[in-house]
Motif scaffolding. Structure first.
Motif, PDB file in Angstrom:
ATOM      1  N   ALA A   1      -6.137  -2.373  -4.429  1.00  0.00           N
ATOM      2  CA  ALA A   1      -6.202  -2.055  -3.000  1.00  0.00           C
ATOM      3  C   ALA A   1      -5.003  -1.229  -2.553  1.00  0.00           C
ATOM      4  O   ALA A   1      -5.070  -0.530  -1.531  1.00  0.00           O
ATOM      5  CB  ALA A   1      -6.287  -3.341  -2.185  1.00  0.00           C
ATOM      6  N   ASN A   2      -3.890  -1.291  -3.296  1.00  0.00           N
ATOM      7  CA  ASN A   2      -2.679  -0.555  -2.914  1.00  0.00           C
ATOM      8  C   ASN A   2      -2.264   0.421  -4.013  1.00  0.00           C
ATOM      9  O   ASN A   2      -1.071   0.701  -4.191  1.00  0.00           O
ATOM     10  CB  ASN A   2      -1.534  -1.546  -2.640  1.00  0.00           C
ATOM     11  N   LEU A   3      -3.243   0.939  -4.738  1.00  0.00           N
ATOM     12  CA  LEU A   3      -2.957   1.775  -5.893  1.00  0.00           C
ATOM     13  C   LEU A   3      -2.173   3.033  -5.522  1.00  0.00           C
ATOM     14  O   LEU A   3      -1.263   3.455  -6.251  1.00  0.00           O
ATOM     15  CB  LEU A   3      -4.276   2.167  -6.576  1.00  0.00           C
ATOM     16  N   GLY A   4      -2.489   3.626  -4.365  1.00  0.00           N
ATOM     17  CA  GLY A   4      -1.791   4.843  -3.950  1.00  0.00           C
ATOM     18  C   GLY A   4      -0.304   4.615  -3.758  1.00  0.00           C
ATOM     19  O   GLY A   4       0.532   5.404  -4.240  1.00  0.00           O
ATOM     20  N   MET A   5       0.041   3.513  -3.087  1.00  0.00           N
ATOM     21  CA  MET A   5       1.454   3.217  -2.851  1.00  0.00           C
ATOM     22  C   MET A   5       2.167   2.876  -4.158  1.00  0.00           C
ATOM     23  O   MET A   5       3.317   3.279  -4.384  1.00  0.00           O
ATOM     24  CB  MET A   5       1.581   2.064  -1.862  1.00  0.00           C
ATOM     25  N   TYR A   6       1.490   2.122  -5.023  1.00  0.00           N
ATOM     26  CA  TYR A   6       2.108   1.811  -6.313  1.00  0.00           C
ATOM     27  C   TYR A   6       2.327   3.078  -7.134  1.00  0.00           C
ATOM     28  O   TYR A   6       3.366   3.235  -7.783  1.00  0.00           O
ATOM     29  CB  TYR A   6       1.235   0.822  -7.091  1.00  0.00           C
ATOM     30  N   ALA A   7       1.355   3.991  -7.101  1.00  0.00           N
ATOM     31  CA  ALA A   7       1.501   5.254  -7.836  1.00  0.00           C
ATOM     32  C   ALA A   7       2.702   6.034  -7.306  1.00  0.00           C
ATOM     33  O   ALA A   7       3.451   6.645  -8.081  1.00  0.00           O
ATOM     34  CB  ALA A   7       0.224   6.077  -7.707  1.00  0.00           C
TER      35      ALA A   7
END
Length: 581
Positions: free
Chosen positions: A13-19
């Motif tokens: 759900a937070n893949l963009g921020m983790y990337a």
């Protein structure tokens, strides 16, 4: 993979921020990997005496730029991942509370409050650390080692020298495979023992007054000490294997450094490589020591996190015993007549039924009294009405509808249930009374307090309705807590009112006033009054007498006295006790 579902869903759900966070950490490591290379070139210039003050200044500024750029990029990545970790902590604790709220009373009877708190505190924190510090350190370690390897390969350092010096590090995956599962097992044992200690502490603190009254402090201390000792033993077992793991990784790095000095030093003396290449090699290896330690920390952290994730996922997988049907309808405020037909109920795991063959019909606006010995099934009956436990299908109907066919919220919104214990929250009296209706008018709240015969007691307090209560309402006496709980129930204005021995802690005069007020102010409501004292129910329209789960008598007060059964015996005993009081 099921044990990591909670974490996988959050990361997805937070893949963009983790990337984004990982990207900045990778850039920081690529930037840092230039440091030994620049230092090697400076060493060669110094050895060949081609360095000038200008070139030294240029090298110095380059090294400073690398350091500053690394710090800024790594700081951004670390902050991003730390924020995501805190968000996970917040979201998961909210999710856990909602899940707790969906579970039935039966679940909580099998799991102590302290144990459940350990999920919210210890386990969530362990997972949060793994997705903030763990991600930061893992990304930093892996990509610095990769960047360093690439930079060494692109430099003038022979590949054979690089491969030879890095050979001890190749054993790290074997160490991880061997010790990793053992660390997770020990971590799970530590988390379980922490849960037991939290449960023991909650119980000991909750019963501290009993402990002091019986002068049993030493026994309580020994009991709590046993749970603490189990934690110590489990933690020491974890520390032993974790220490071995964290020792082996830097040791492999040290072996690489020894090989670099031996082989690289020989190749430098024999002019096979330059002094700058030797300095770069040893500097790269020295800088790899920190990532190796980070890998050890992360694997320890991840194994502890894996143990916590298993516990959290097992908890969240616990299905509520009481569930709404997909097509459940709303129970409207119209019909409040209660029909109970051939109701028999046994608690889970019990071979003896708490209620057997109960048949009742309670018309709107009528009052039903329920009396009986302790354990006769009185409270069980109202818990089934509320679907705290599920009754058999078609045995309890409200307004002509099977309560299993309506939504839980609409069912419970139609019932104001006032239990015996009079539980109060550690907030103000005002908030406790207006618990079901925070927008209630001041006059409405005060009238509820008057109906419950507690208004004068509240106004005598220094801060009146704004008096803040201690934990579980300990600031008030037992009778005051019951009456405050009554006022809270009256404020709900539900069409069905259930008093479950709710006036047992007040004197007979106050009890009579409360019952009279209920009959006057709530005469349009369907009312069920459970009581041990017959004086609380003798004015009811109908009274049933329960004994060992069966109805053994029913009728008005006078009719039951005339039957000379259990009711008459209880009444006689209570009257005799009143005369001798």
């Amino acid at each position: 993979m099921g044990s990591t579902r909670l974490l996988r869903d959050y990361v997805k759900a937070n893949l963009g921020m983790y990337a984004t966070g990982v990207f900045f950490i990778i850039l920081s490591n690529v930037t840092q990997s230039f440091f030994p290379l620049v230092l090697g070139h400076l060493t060669d210039d110094l050895q060949q005496k081609t360095a000038t003050l200008e070139s030294i200044a240029r090298y110095s500024l380059t090294l400073l730029g690398i350091g500053v750029t690394y710090g800024v990029l790594f700081g951004i990545g670390q902050y991003t991942n730390a924020r995501l970790g805190r968000k996970f902590e917040y979201v998961t604790r909210q999710k856990l509370f909602r899940h707790f709220a969906s579970l039935s009373e039966y679940y909580f009877s099998r799991h102590g409050v302290g144990r459940l708190l350990s999920y919210v505190m210890n386990d969530v924190t362990a997972v949060r650390e793994s997705i903030s510090n763990g991600v930061n350190q893992t990304t930093n370690a892996i990509f610095f080692i990769l960047s360093a390897f690439v930079m060494m390969s692109l430099s003038s350092i022979p590949f054979s020298l690089i491969a030879g010096t890095l050979l001890p590090m190749a054993t790290i995956p074997v160490i991880v495979v061997f010790l990793g599962p053992r660390i997770r097992k020990r971590s799970l044992e530590v988390q379980e023992s922490l849960a037991s200690m939290t449960e023991s502490a909650e119980e000991q603190f909750g019963g501290i007054r009993v402990t002091k009254t019986f002068a049993a402090e030493e026994m309580a201390s020994a009991r709590f000490g046993a749970s603490v000792d189990r934690i110590r033993q489990n933690q020491l077992a974890l520390v032993r294997i974790s220490s071995l793991f964290q020792t082996l990784l830097p040791f492999m790095g040290s072996l690489s450094m020894v090989l670099a000095v031996l082989i690289g030093g020989y190749m430098t003396l024999t002019k096979q490589i330059s002094l700058g290449s030797f300095v770069s090699l040893t500097f790269y290896l020295r800088m790899m020591m920190t990532p190796l330690q980070q890998i050890g920390n992360v694997i320890n952290m991840m194994q502890r996190s894996r143990a916590s994730l298993e516990r959290l996922n097992n908890l969240l997988a616990a299905a509520p015993d009481i569930r709404e049907r997909p097509d459940a309808a709303e129970l409207g405020p119209g019909g409040t007549d209660i029909q109970i037909r051939n109701l028999s109920f046994c608690y889970p795991g019990s071979d003896r039924c708490a209620l057997e063959d109960i048949n009742l019909s309670i018309k709107p606006g009528r009052t039903l009294g329920i009396v009986g010995r302790t354990g006769s099934g009185k409270t069980t009956l109202v818990k089934l009405l509320l679907r705290v436990y599920d009754p058999p299908a078609h045995t309890i109907l409200i307004g002509g509808r099977d309560i299993r066919d309506v939504t839980l919220s609409s069912l419970r919104s139609q019932i104001a249930y006032i239990p015996q214990d009079g539980f109060l929250f550690s907030t103000t009296i005002r908030d406790n009374i207006a618990f079901s209706n925070r927008e209630a008018m001041e006059d409405e709240m005060k009238q509820a307090a008057r109906d419950a015969q507690i208004y004068s007691s509240i106004t005598e307090l220094p801060q009146g309705f704004d008096t803040k209560l201690g934990e579980r309402g300990i600031t008030l006496s037992g009778g005051q807590r019951q009456r405050a709980s009554l006022a809270r129930g009256f404020m709900k204005h539900a069409p069905i009112l259930i008093l479950d021995d709710s006036v047992s802690a007040v004197d007979a005069v106050t009890e009579t006033s409360i019952v009279r007020q209920i009959r006057a102010s709530h005469k349009d409501k369907t009312t069920l009054i459970i009581a041990h004292r017959i004086s609380a129910v003798k004015h009811a329209d109908e009274i049933i007498v329960l004994d060992e789960g069966h109805i053994v008598g029913r009728g008005t007060h006078q009719e039951l006295l005339a039957q000379k059964g259990l009711y008459a015996s209880l009444y006689s005993i209570q009257e005799e006790g009143t005369r001798h009081a």
